[in-house]
Enzyme design. Structure first.
Site, mmCIF file in Angstrom:
data_model
loop_
_atom_site.group_PDB
_atom_site.id
_atom_site.type_symbol
_atom_site.label_atom_id
_atom_site.label_comp_id
_atom_site.label_asym_id
_atom_site.label_seq_id
_atom_site.Cartn_x
_atom_site.Cartn_y
_atom_site.Cartn_z
ATOM 1 C CG ASP A 101 -2.141 0.879 1.055
ATOM 2 O OD1 ASP A 101 -2.151 1.708 0.129
ATOM 3 O OD2 ASP A 101 -3.083 0.769 1.859
ATOM 4 C CD GLU A 133 -6.506 6.065 2.971
ATOM 5 O OE1 GLU A 133 -5.498 5.886 3.656
ATOM 6 O OE2 GLU A 133 -6.463 6.116 1.723
HETATM 7 C C1 BGC Z 1 -5.031 3.326 0.620
HETATM 8 C C2 BGC Z 1 -5.280 2.259 -0.423
HETATM 9 C C3 BGC Z 1 -5.270 2.872 -1.796
HETATM 10 C C4 BGC Z 1 -3.949 3.564 -2.008
HETATM 11 C C5 BGC Z 1 -3.786 4.167 -3.387
HETATM 12 C C6 BGC Z 1 -3.828 4.178 0.291
HETATM 13 O O1 BGC Z 1 -3.779 5.311 1.108
HETATM 14 O O2 BGC Z 1 -4.849 2.711 1.874
HETATM 15 O O3 BGC Z 1 -6.510 1.627 -0.154
HETATM 16 O O4 BGC Z 1 -5.494 1.888 -2.755
HETATM 17 O O5 BGC Z 1 -3.824 4.608 -1.047
HETATM 18 O O6 BGC Z 1 -4.562 5.283 -3.555
#
Ligand code: BGC
Length: 641
Positions: free
Chosen positions: A334, A529
């Site tokens: 990630d 998030e």
């Molecule tokens: C998130 C992921 C996401 C990635 C790319 C991260 O901050 O946890 O779920 O796919 O960013 O955008």
């Protein structure tokens, strides 16, 4: 020869031997170190009929041939996933043979239109076609409720709404339409579906999940992955949009207060239950379903499993995912996940790659990554066979998608936001609503009702309907999305000509007298998030006041809750006549009005329990509250009328 001379000779021979051995080691080291990605000058051009270019041969044969031709530099480039704004010079993607470029949330082109995207993505992908081996680049993004990156795209309900609809065939069609809209813009890799199981509604990512029940998540995730495949042409056997099952594994179970990020509370926290039995009975079944459906990339979660970051956990990524589940695709880390909690970049790279990360979402500094990797291979800290394995896995996905065999075409961008897709989104919204309370069968409201009053922060607010991951990472509050329909607009177009519809966000209506029905449309402002971690998910004071005002101005009150998760409404509910969980429905607010006015039935059910109090959290895997008391509404609850 006396012994003295002999021993002198032996010593000299030994010294000479040592010198030559050292020379060899240094030569190998330098060769590895200075092995450039752009080896066009040193490595030969492959013949035009090289087996890897022959679409008649099996993928295995083609991959073996291609691997045998790749320099170390070309292999390491494949393992790098770079955020598009971090590519200092566009020629670098070619120079380093970068494997993947992504748009993180909000990573849009200056001209944020489908055409602008198509041109921007092509700037990266086209460059790779003229490299020595012509290995295509994967362009990835989060398109987790439709391709929310671009205004004008169809925005479907966020996954929690699809979880409430619990209809795999519908989910497959939604994924298919999403893939069609984003592949029309050149995007061929999605970081979805999410298979997380949210045990605690205080987490800011609940709405990105289908459900906390692995039995509901598995079939929906599998359907979603099937929908992403074959998205541009039914006839093609290859995968058109590569799905990513994420976030492996256990996310949704992090304990409150354990986040490694000082700004967050639970996101990026610690999954306390590192019990192998729970891993197999709860967390893995959705992944098994996703792999069976053909997921060829899996994202390692940004959290820790017990006391170890998941991106550093060899047991989870290699022993369990690759060996036990026989995952043949690649593991992508990630965002900055390999480095997030580390002070030593080199050590973090070595540990992550050896744990089983195949492609690193760096997402910034690809040059240091590639040079660290070269040193690690030269030092023997990472074996060449681990590098080969990682690259082979990435190539498995690229070949399976048919990327090597495609003729460049100009896709049809007019499909973005098409009427057909909007109609599908509208029906997905209808099926996602959950009827929580309906005193005296107030719902559905008659279309011929004489007087309706509407209030609340989410009534005329497309930004709240669509939530985060919409053009910007954190979404954009307010009415700014062209082509979308607010719930208020949906209400106005649902009622008959003789119905009077009044709207005041505050619920303060100047005219005296009571409306027949008051519809309060309230909920959460967009968040993504850890920024959505909340100690007490609840309605705002302004919305509570608006409901109170509306109550005084209407005979009956219906409350529509627009939110990414269940909110604590226990003390408020008795004063409402009807309540509906609307989730985050997306661009088609009409779908909500359809159900409220009886053009479609209520059919959704709660994808997770609706807690009575915060003290009940976290919920158990069986959907029961932590303290044994009954939830306000259990998982699976949903009235029909
Ligand atoms: C998130 C992921 C996401 C990635 C790319 C991260 O901050 O946890 O779920 O796919 O960013 O955008």
């Amino acid at each position: 020869m006396n012994n003295g001379i002999k021993s002198d000779l032996v010593n000299r021979r030994f010294a000479l031997g040592l010198f030559f051995s050292l020379l060899v080691v240094v030569a190998v080291f330098l060769a590895v170190l200075f092995d450039e990605a752009s080896t066009t000058s040193v490595a030969p051009l492959p013949p035009i009929d090289a087996p890897y270019r022959n679409s008649v041969l099996s993928d295995d044969v083609r991959i073996a041939d291609l691997l045998s031709r790749m320099t170390l530099g070309e292999k390491l480039g494949q393992m790098a996933l770079v955020e598009k704004n971090s590519v200092g010079n566009l020629e670098d993607v070619k120079e380093y043979g970068i494997g993947g470029v992504l748009s993180g949330a909000g990573g849009k082109p200056r001209d944020n239109t489908p055409m602008g995207w198509l041109d921007m993505v092509a700037q990266f992908t086209d460059r790779l076609l003229s490299t020595r081996l012509g290995i295509p680049l994967l362009y990835g993004t989060d398109a987790n409720h439709g391709n929310g990156n671009v205004p004008g795209a169809t925005l479907f309900p966020h996954f929690i709404g699809l979880g409430a609809a619990n209809d795999p065939a519908l989910t497959e069609r939604v994924a298919h339409a999403t893939a069609v809209e984003s592949s029309a813009m050149g995007i061929r890799w999605h970081y979805s579906p999410t298979l997380d199981l949210p045990m605690d509604i205080r987490w800011g990512r609940v709405y990105e999940t289908f459900s906390d029940d692995p039995k509901r998540v598995g079939p929906l995730a599998a359907a979603y992955i099937r929908g992403l495949r074959n998205s541009t042409s039914e006839a093609r056997a290859s995968i058109d949009v590569l799905a990513t099952a994420k976030h492996f594994v256990g996310l949704g179970s992090m304990a409150w207060g354990t986040s490694a990020n000082a700004d967050f509370k639970i996101d990026q926290g610690v999954v306390p239950n590192d019990d192998p039995a729970v891993l197999r009975s709860v967390y893995l079944p959705p992944y098994r379903a996703a792999l069976e459906a053909g997921a060829l990339s899996v994202m390692a979660g940004l959290a820790s499993w017990g006391d170890e970051d998941i991106a550093r956990n060899r047991y989870l990524l290699t022993d369990v995912l690759k060996n036990e589940l026989k995952f043949s695709g690649f593991v992508v880390s990630d965002w900055y996940g390999v480095y997030e909690n580390s002070v030593d970049r080199y050590e973090a790279t070595v540990t992550g790659i050896n744990a089983g990360v195949d492609m690193v979402m760096l997402p910034y500094d690809y040059k240091s990554f590639i040079s660290d990797m070269k040193i690690a291979v030269a030092n023997g800290d990472i074996s060449l066979s681990r590098v080969d394995d990682a690259v082979r896995r990435i190539l498995v996905a690229k070949f399976a998608m048919g990327l090597f065999d495609e003729q460049p075409t100009r896709p049809d961008i007019s499909i973005v936001g098409s009427l057909e897709h909007r109609a599908l989104a509208r029906s997905a919204v209808q099926k996602s609503l959950v009827l929580l309370k309906n005193s005296n069968h107030l719902l559905p409201v008659s279309k011929d009702v004489r007087h309706v009053r509407v209030a609340g922060s989410a009534a005329n607010n497309v930004g709240m309907q669509t939530g985060a991951w919409t053009v910007e990472w954190q979404g954009i509050d307010g009415n700014w999305l062209a082509g979308a329909t607010s719930i208020l607009a949906g209400i106005r177009s649902s009622v008959g000509n003789s119905t009077k519809v009044e709207y005041q966000q505050s619920g303060n209506f100047s005219e005296k007298g009571l409306a027949d029905v008051g519809i309060a449309i309230v909920g959460e402002k967009p968040y993504a998030e850890g920024w959505g971690d909340s100690e007490q998910p609840r309605l705002s004071d302004a919305d509570i006041t608006a409901i109170g005002n509306l109550r005084k101005a209407s005979r009956m009150v219906v409350v529509l809750i627009v939110s990414g998760r269940p909110l604590i409404i226990t003390n408020l509910l008795p004063s409402w006549d009807a309540a509906v969980a609307v989730w985050l429905p997306g661009s088609e607010g009409q779908g909500v009005a359809d159900v409220v006015f009886g053009n479609a039935p209520f059919s959704g059910t709660l994808p997770l329990p609706w807690p009575r109090t915060i003290e009940q959290l976290p919920m158990t895997f069986e959907g029961r509250s932590h303290d044994g008391s009954a939830a306000l509404f259990p998982r699976g609850f949903g009235l029909r009328e």
